[in-house]
Scaffold this motif. Structure first.
Motif, PDB file in Angstrom:
ATOM      1  N   GLU A   1      10.161   6.047  -9.647  1.00 57.68           N
ATOM      2  CA  GLU A   1       8.941   5.280  -9.851  1.00 57.68           C
ATOM      3  C   GLU A   1       9.021   4.442 -11.113  1.00 57.68           C
ATOM      4  OE1 GLU A   1       4.353   6.490  -9.581  1.00 57.68           O
ATOM      5  OE2 GLU A   1       5.325   7.254 -11.388  1.00 57.68           O
ATOM      6  N   GLN A   2       9.529   5.031 -12.217  1.00 53.13           N
ATOM      7  CA  GLN A   2       9.642   4.288 -13.467  1.00 53.13           C
ATOM      8  C   GLN A   2      10.564   3.084 -13.313  1.00 53.13           C
ATOM      9  OE1 GLN A   2      11.099   6.597 -16.740  1.00 53.13           O
ATOM     10  NE2 GLN A   2      10.977   4.926 -18.205  1.00 53.13           N
ATOM     11  N   ARG A   3      11.679   3.266 -12.613  1.00 52.34           N
ATOM     12  CA  ARG A   3      12.607   2.151 -12.436  1.00 52.34           C
ATOM     13  C   ARG A   3      11.968   1.042 -11.619  1.00 52.34           C
ATOM     14  NH1 ARG A   3      18.949   2.250 -10.563  1.00 52.34           N
ATOM     15  NH2 ARG A   3      19.176  -0.024 -10.339  1.00 52.34           N
TER      16      ARG A   3
ATOM     17  N   GLU B   1      -0.678   2.483  -5.154  1.00 48.17           N
ATOM     18  CA  GLU B   1       0.015   3.769  -5.026  1.00 48.17           C
ATOM     19  C   GLU B   1       1.278   3.601  -4.184  1.00 48.17           C
ATOM     20  OE1 GLU B   1      -2.024   7.345  -4.509  1.00 48.17           O
ATOM     21  OE2 GLU B   1      -3.888   6.683  -5.429  1.00 48.17           O
ATOM     22  N   ALA B   2       1.952   2.479  -4.384  1.00 47.25           N
ATOM     23  CA  ALA B   2       3.129   2.135  -3.592  1.00 47.25           C
ATOM     24  C   ALA B   2       4.357   2.940  -3.966  1.00 47.25           C
ATOM     25  CB  ALA B   2       3.433   0.644  -3.747  1.00 47.25           C
ATOM     26  N   THR B   3       4.262   3.769  -5.011  1.00 46.81           N
ATOM     27  CA  THR B   3       5.397   4.605  -5.429  1.00 46.81           C
ATOM     28  C   THR B   3       5.059   6.086  -5.358  1.00 46.81           C
ATOM     29  OG1 THR B   3       4.684   4.458  -7.747  1.00 46.81           O
ATOM     30  CG2 THR B   3       6.246   2.792  -6.982  1.00 46.81           C
ATOM     31  N   CYS B   4       3.999   6.436  -4.619  1.00 43.35           N
ATOM     32  CA  CYS B   4       3.527   7.826  -4.641  1.00 43.35           C
ATOM     33  C   CYS B   4       4.527   8.795  -4.023  1.00 43.35           C
ATOM     34  CB  CYS B   4       2.178   7.932  -3.945  1.00 43.35           C
ATOM     35  SG  CYS B   4       2.234   7.534  -2.197  1.00 43.35           S
TER      36      CYS B   4
ATOM     37  N   VAL C   1      -1.288  -2.463 -10.823  1.00 47.11           N
ATOM     38  CA  VAL C   1      -0.791  -1.205 -10.278  1.00 47.11           C
ATOM     39  C   VAL C   1      -1.950  -0.223 -10.143  1.00 47.11           C
ATOM     40  CG1 VAL C   1       0.756   0.750 -10.611  1.00 47.11           C
ATOM     41  CG2 VAL C   1       1.486  -1.547 -11.290  1.00 47.11           C
ATOM     42  N   ILE C   2      -2.214   0.241  -8.924  1.00 49.72           N
ATOM     43  CA  ILE C   2      -3.119   1.378  -8.718  1.00 49.72           C
ATOM     44  C   ILE C   2      -2.292   2.617  -9.020  1.00 49.72           C
ATOM     45  CG2 ILE C   2      -4.670   2.540  -7.129  1.00 49.72           C
ATOM     46  CD1 ILE C   2      -5.423  -0.375  -7.736  1.00 49.72           C
ATOM     47  N   ALA C   3      -2.573   3.247 -10.142  1.00 50.78           N
ATOM     48  CA  ALA C   3      -1.675   4.265 -10.689  1.00 50.78           C
ATOM     49  C   ALA C   3      -1.735   5.551  -9.882  1.00 50.78           C
ATOM     50  CB  ALA C   3      -2.014   4.546 -12.143  1.00 50.78           C
TER      51      ALA C   3
ATOM     52  N   PRO D   1       0.825  -1.208   0.000  1.00 46.24           N
ATOM     53  CA  PRO D   1       0.000   0.000   0.000  1.00 46.24           C
ATOM     54  C   PRO D   1       0.858   1.257   0.000  1.00 46.24           C
ATOM     55  CG  PRO D   1       0.142  -0.856   2.203  1.00 46.24           C
ATOM     56  CD  PRO D   1       0.959  -1.788   1.337  1.00 46.24           C
ATOM     57  N   GLN D   2       0.183   2.385   0.033  1.00 40.92           N
ATOM     58  CA  GLN D   2       0.890   3.664   0.027  1.00 40.92           C
ATOM     59  C   GLN D   2       1.740   3.834   1.284  1.00 40.92           C
ATOM     60  OE1 GLN D   2      -1.710   7.026  -0.160  1.00 40.92           O
ATOM     61  NE2 GLN D   2      -0.110   8.499   0.305  1.00 40.92           N
ATOM     62  N   GLN D   3       1.208   3.444   2.434  1.00 43.76           N
ATOM     63  CA  GLN D   3       1.950   3.559   3.690  1.00 43.76           C
ATOM     64  C   GLN D   3       2.760   2.278   3.886  1.00 43.76           C
ATOM     65  OE1 GLN D   3       2.109   6.286   5.389  1.00 43.76           O
ATOM     66  NE2 GLN D   3       0.605   7.353   4.135  1.00 43.76           N
TER      67      GLN D   3
END
Length: 616
Positions: free
Chosen positions: A547-549, A537-540, A563-565, A457-459
């Motif tokens: 993020e791209q890498r 949103e794991a790369t937010c 991926v939740i973009a 997740p995001q957190q």
């Protein structure tokens, strides 16, 4: 004198000097209140010697009436003491709250990565109230002991100076013995509060990554670590209780021994021409005034006093060094998390017309994810977040999910991982429910959620341990050093690993930025054996390049990727894109959706300036 006492003493003196009027007022009321202490024993002695023993009942009753009046006047004076107490303790609490809040805000501004320091909650609620209550109790019992002891000792001297020879030696010895236990008790109190803060911080970190823990089947590991911290706090509490028990010996010497010596010395006192009333009056001073005051003082100093010293030291001591933010921390912090009561309407599915590319593989691997007529609502009377959704994600496919904040993207991730049960319809991962036991048809040796799918997740969840332990967290059978290094290299984690001191360096989660924590969680997911990975949103908190890498690393990894973009570039890199817009779901490639979905065109227009600006 301890270091904490030396450091706090000047502040305490400044605080008290600023409230001299309140202290004088409390002293005056306390002096009046303690008057009945002197009168009580003296009146009993006179009532017995000059009244009952010589047949003068009226005189005896008059002396007892004087004692009763003194008690009433003392109770009236007690009201004034408590009024002054409020003027003394409430400013202390207010000052402590301001100190804690100011430091927390300063820390959050200096390093947003530590803005969620849950140990602050313990300081702001539990510890400030502990300081307030301890200070109030200490003030009450200290002034009570001083004035009560003065009244009792003066009364003993007025009855017969010889009485002091019996009472003072054990009283002083007991007090000295008690003082000797204060310092070790303060140390144990500090250890207990440290254990309490550590446990609070751990639970805060677990709460932030709870969805990650549940989705990855890490409950047992997290519970084991929590049990260890709970046991550590329990051990600290038992050691503190052991030193508290040492007060009983000091209390026995200072409080009970004078009474025993007085009774044993009664024949000698009578031979010294002391009367029975004098002995009874002395016994009254000891049992009704001095002993209760001493008992209360020792309990207060042994518990409230040491607790107050430790808490004040922690709340007002020098702040810890502010951890720096890592280079991967991004300024953008829009979480985009949906809320159960978002109010978005039904989402009817639209059959997919695009054929997944499976990232160009001729033999794609990974589970097949299938949702059939899935409806989900956060309660019986709630409006569905998803309605009658049909979706098939083919093995090895890379799917991006986009839509406005609160539309149901994270809800979809929860359904696929089995964190949320569908209200209607079915969810299958390779033909099985997400939480079904048993191995997947990928030659996995044992069943288990962490072997089936990983949700980041995001957190991101990072625990106190080595970098290696954090990365191998989702590997039930462990992972070789080569595999760990390859995962770190793939997601771009190596610079952070080098800065931390290598794979065996220990991590302080509060010293990491949100972007750094996300990188570690991404490395952990990349290393995991699970063939299905969901990035919510794991790369937010990563910059666009990082993020791209990271996403490319997962695209190159065997398995199915959802991926939740967070940025439109994530959708552009996917095989297909699922657009959730509150009324229907549209599925297709990036190019197809630009033609077919007005919402996708709108989202693309809103995202493009942000992406361009953040790439500069």
């Amino acid at each position: 004198m301890s270091t904490a006492t030396i450091r706090l003493l000047p502040r305490a003196l400044r605080f008290l000097r600023g409230r001299t009027r309140v202290l004088l007022l409390m002293g005056g009321w306390s002096l009046l209140e303690s008057g009945h202490t002197f009168v009580s024993g003296y009146a009993v002695a006179k009532a017995l010697d000059d009244g009952f023993l010589v047949g003068r009942t009226g005189t005896a009753m008059a002396w007892l009436a004087v004692a009763a009046v003194a008690v009433v006047l003392g109770g009236t004076a007690g009201r004034g003491v408590f009024r002054g107490l409020a003027d003394l303790v409430e400013p202390l609490r207010d000052a402590l709250v301001r100190t804690v809040v100011t430091r927390a805000l300063d820390q959050a501004v200096a390093d947003p990565a530590r803005a969620a320091d849950t140990a602050v909650v313990s300081r702001l609620t539990n510890q400030t109230e502990l300081a307030r209550d301890s200070f109030a109790g200490l003030v009450l019992v200290a002034r009570s002991f001083v004035f009560t002891s003065a009244g009792a000792l003066l009364g003993l001297f007025s009855l017969a100076p010889q009485l002091l020879l019996i009472v003072l030696p054990p009283l002083v010895a007991g007090l000295l013995l008690f003082v000797a236990t204060l310092r070790p008790m303060a140390r144990q109190q500090g250890a207990f509060l440290q254990a309490d803060e550590t446990l609070s911080a751990h639970f805060g970190a677990v709460a932030a990554g709870l969805r990650d823990v549940a989705a990855c089947g890490a409950r047992a590991t997290v519970m084991g670590r929590a049990d260890g911290l709970i046991d550590a706090e329990a051990r600290a509490a038992r050691r503190l209780a052991g030193w508290a028990a040492a007060r009983c010996l000091a209390l026995g010497v200072a409080g009970q021994l004078p009474v025993l010596l007085l009774l044993l010395s009664t024949p000698w006192l009578l031979r010294q021409h002391l009367t029975a009333g004098t002995v009874l009056g002395a016994l009254t001073y000891l049992t009704q005034a001095l002993l209760p005051a001493l008992h209360t003082l020792m309990n207060a100093l042994g518990s409230a006093g040491t607790r107050l010293l430790v808490v004040l030291d922690r709340l007002t001591g020098p702040p810890g060094q502010t951890p720096r933010s890592g280079p991967t921390a991004a300024d953008h912090t829009d979480s985009g998390d949906e809320r159960p009561d978002s109010g978005y309407g039904n989402a009817a599915s639209e059959p997919a017309s695009a054929t997944p590319r499976s990232r160009g593989r001729t033999d794609p691997t990974g589970p097949r994810v299938e949702l059939r007529s899935v409806t989900f609502a956060y309660g019986p009377g709630a409006q569905p977040v998803l309605h009658d959704l049909d979706l098939v994600v083919e093995p090895g496919e890379h799917l991006a999910v986009v839509g406005p904040s609160g539309i149901g993207k994270s809800t979809l991730a929860g359904l696929i991982t089995g964190l949320l049960p569908p209200t209607e319809g079915t969810v299958r991962v390779d033909g099985r429910p997400p939480n079904a036991p048993g191995p997947l048809p990928l030659s996995l040796p044992e069943p288990g959620p962490s072997r089936r799918r990983v949700l980041i997740p995001q957190q991101a969840y990072v625990f106190s341990g080595t970098v290696r332990d954090n990365l191998r967290y989702l590997c039930p059978d462990g992972a070789s050093d080569v595999a760990v290094a390859a995962a770190a290299q793939a997601v771009g984690l190596n610079p952070l690993v080098s800065r931390l001191g290598g794979l065996d360096a220990r991590i302080d989660p509060t010293a990491l930025s949100q972007g750094e924590r996300q990188l570690i969680a991404l490395g952990r997911a990349h290393l995991a054996p699970a063939p299905l990975v969901l990035l919510d949103e794991a790369t937010c908190h990563l910059d666009p390049v990082a993020e791209q890498r990271a996403e490319q690393a997962f695209a190159d990894r065997p398995g199915t990727l959802i991926v939740i973009a967070h940025r439109i570039t994530s959708a552009q890199r996917a095989d297909r894109v699922l657009v959730l817009d509150g009324t229907r779901a549209t599925l297709g490639s990036h190019t197809e959706l630009l033609d077919r979905s007005p919402l996708y065109r709108e989202l693309t227009g809103n995202w493009q300036p942000e992406s361009a600006e953040r790439s500069r």
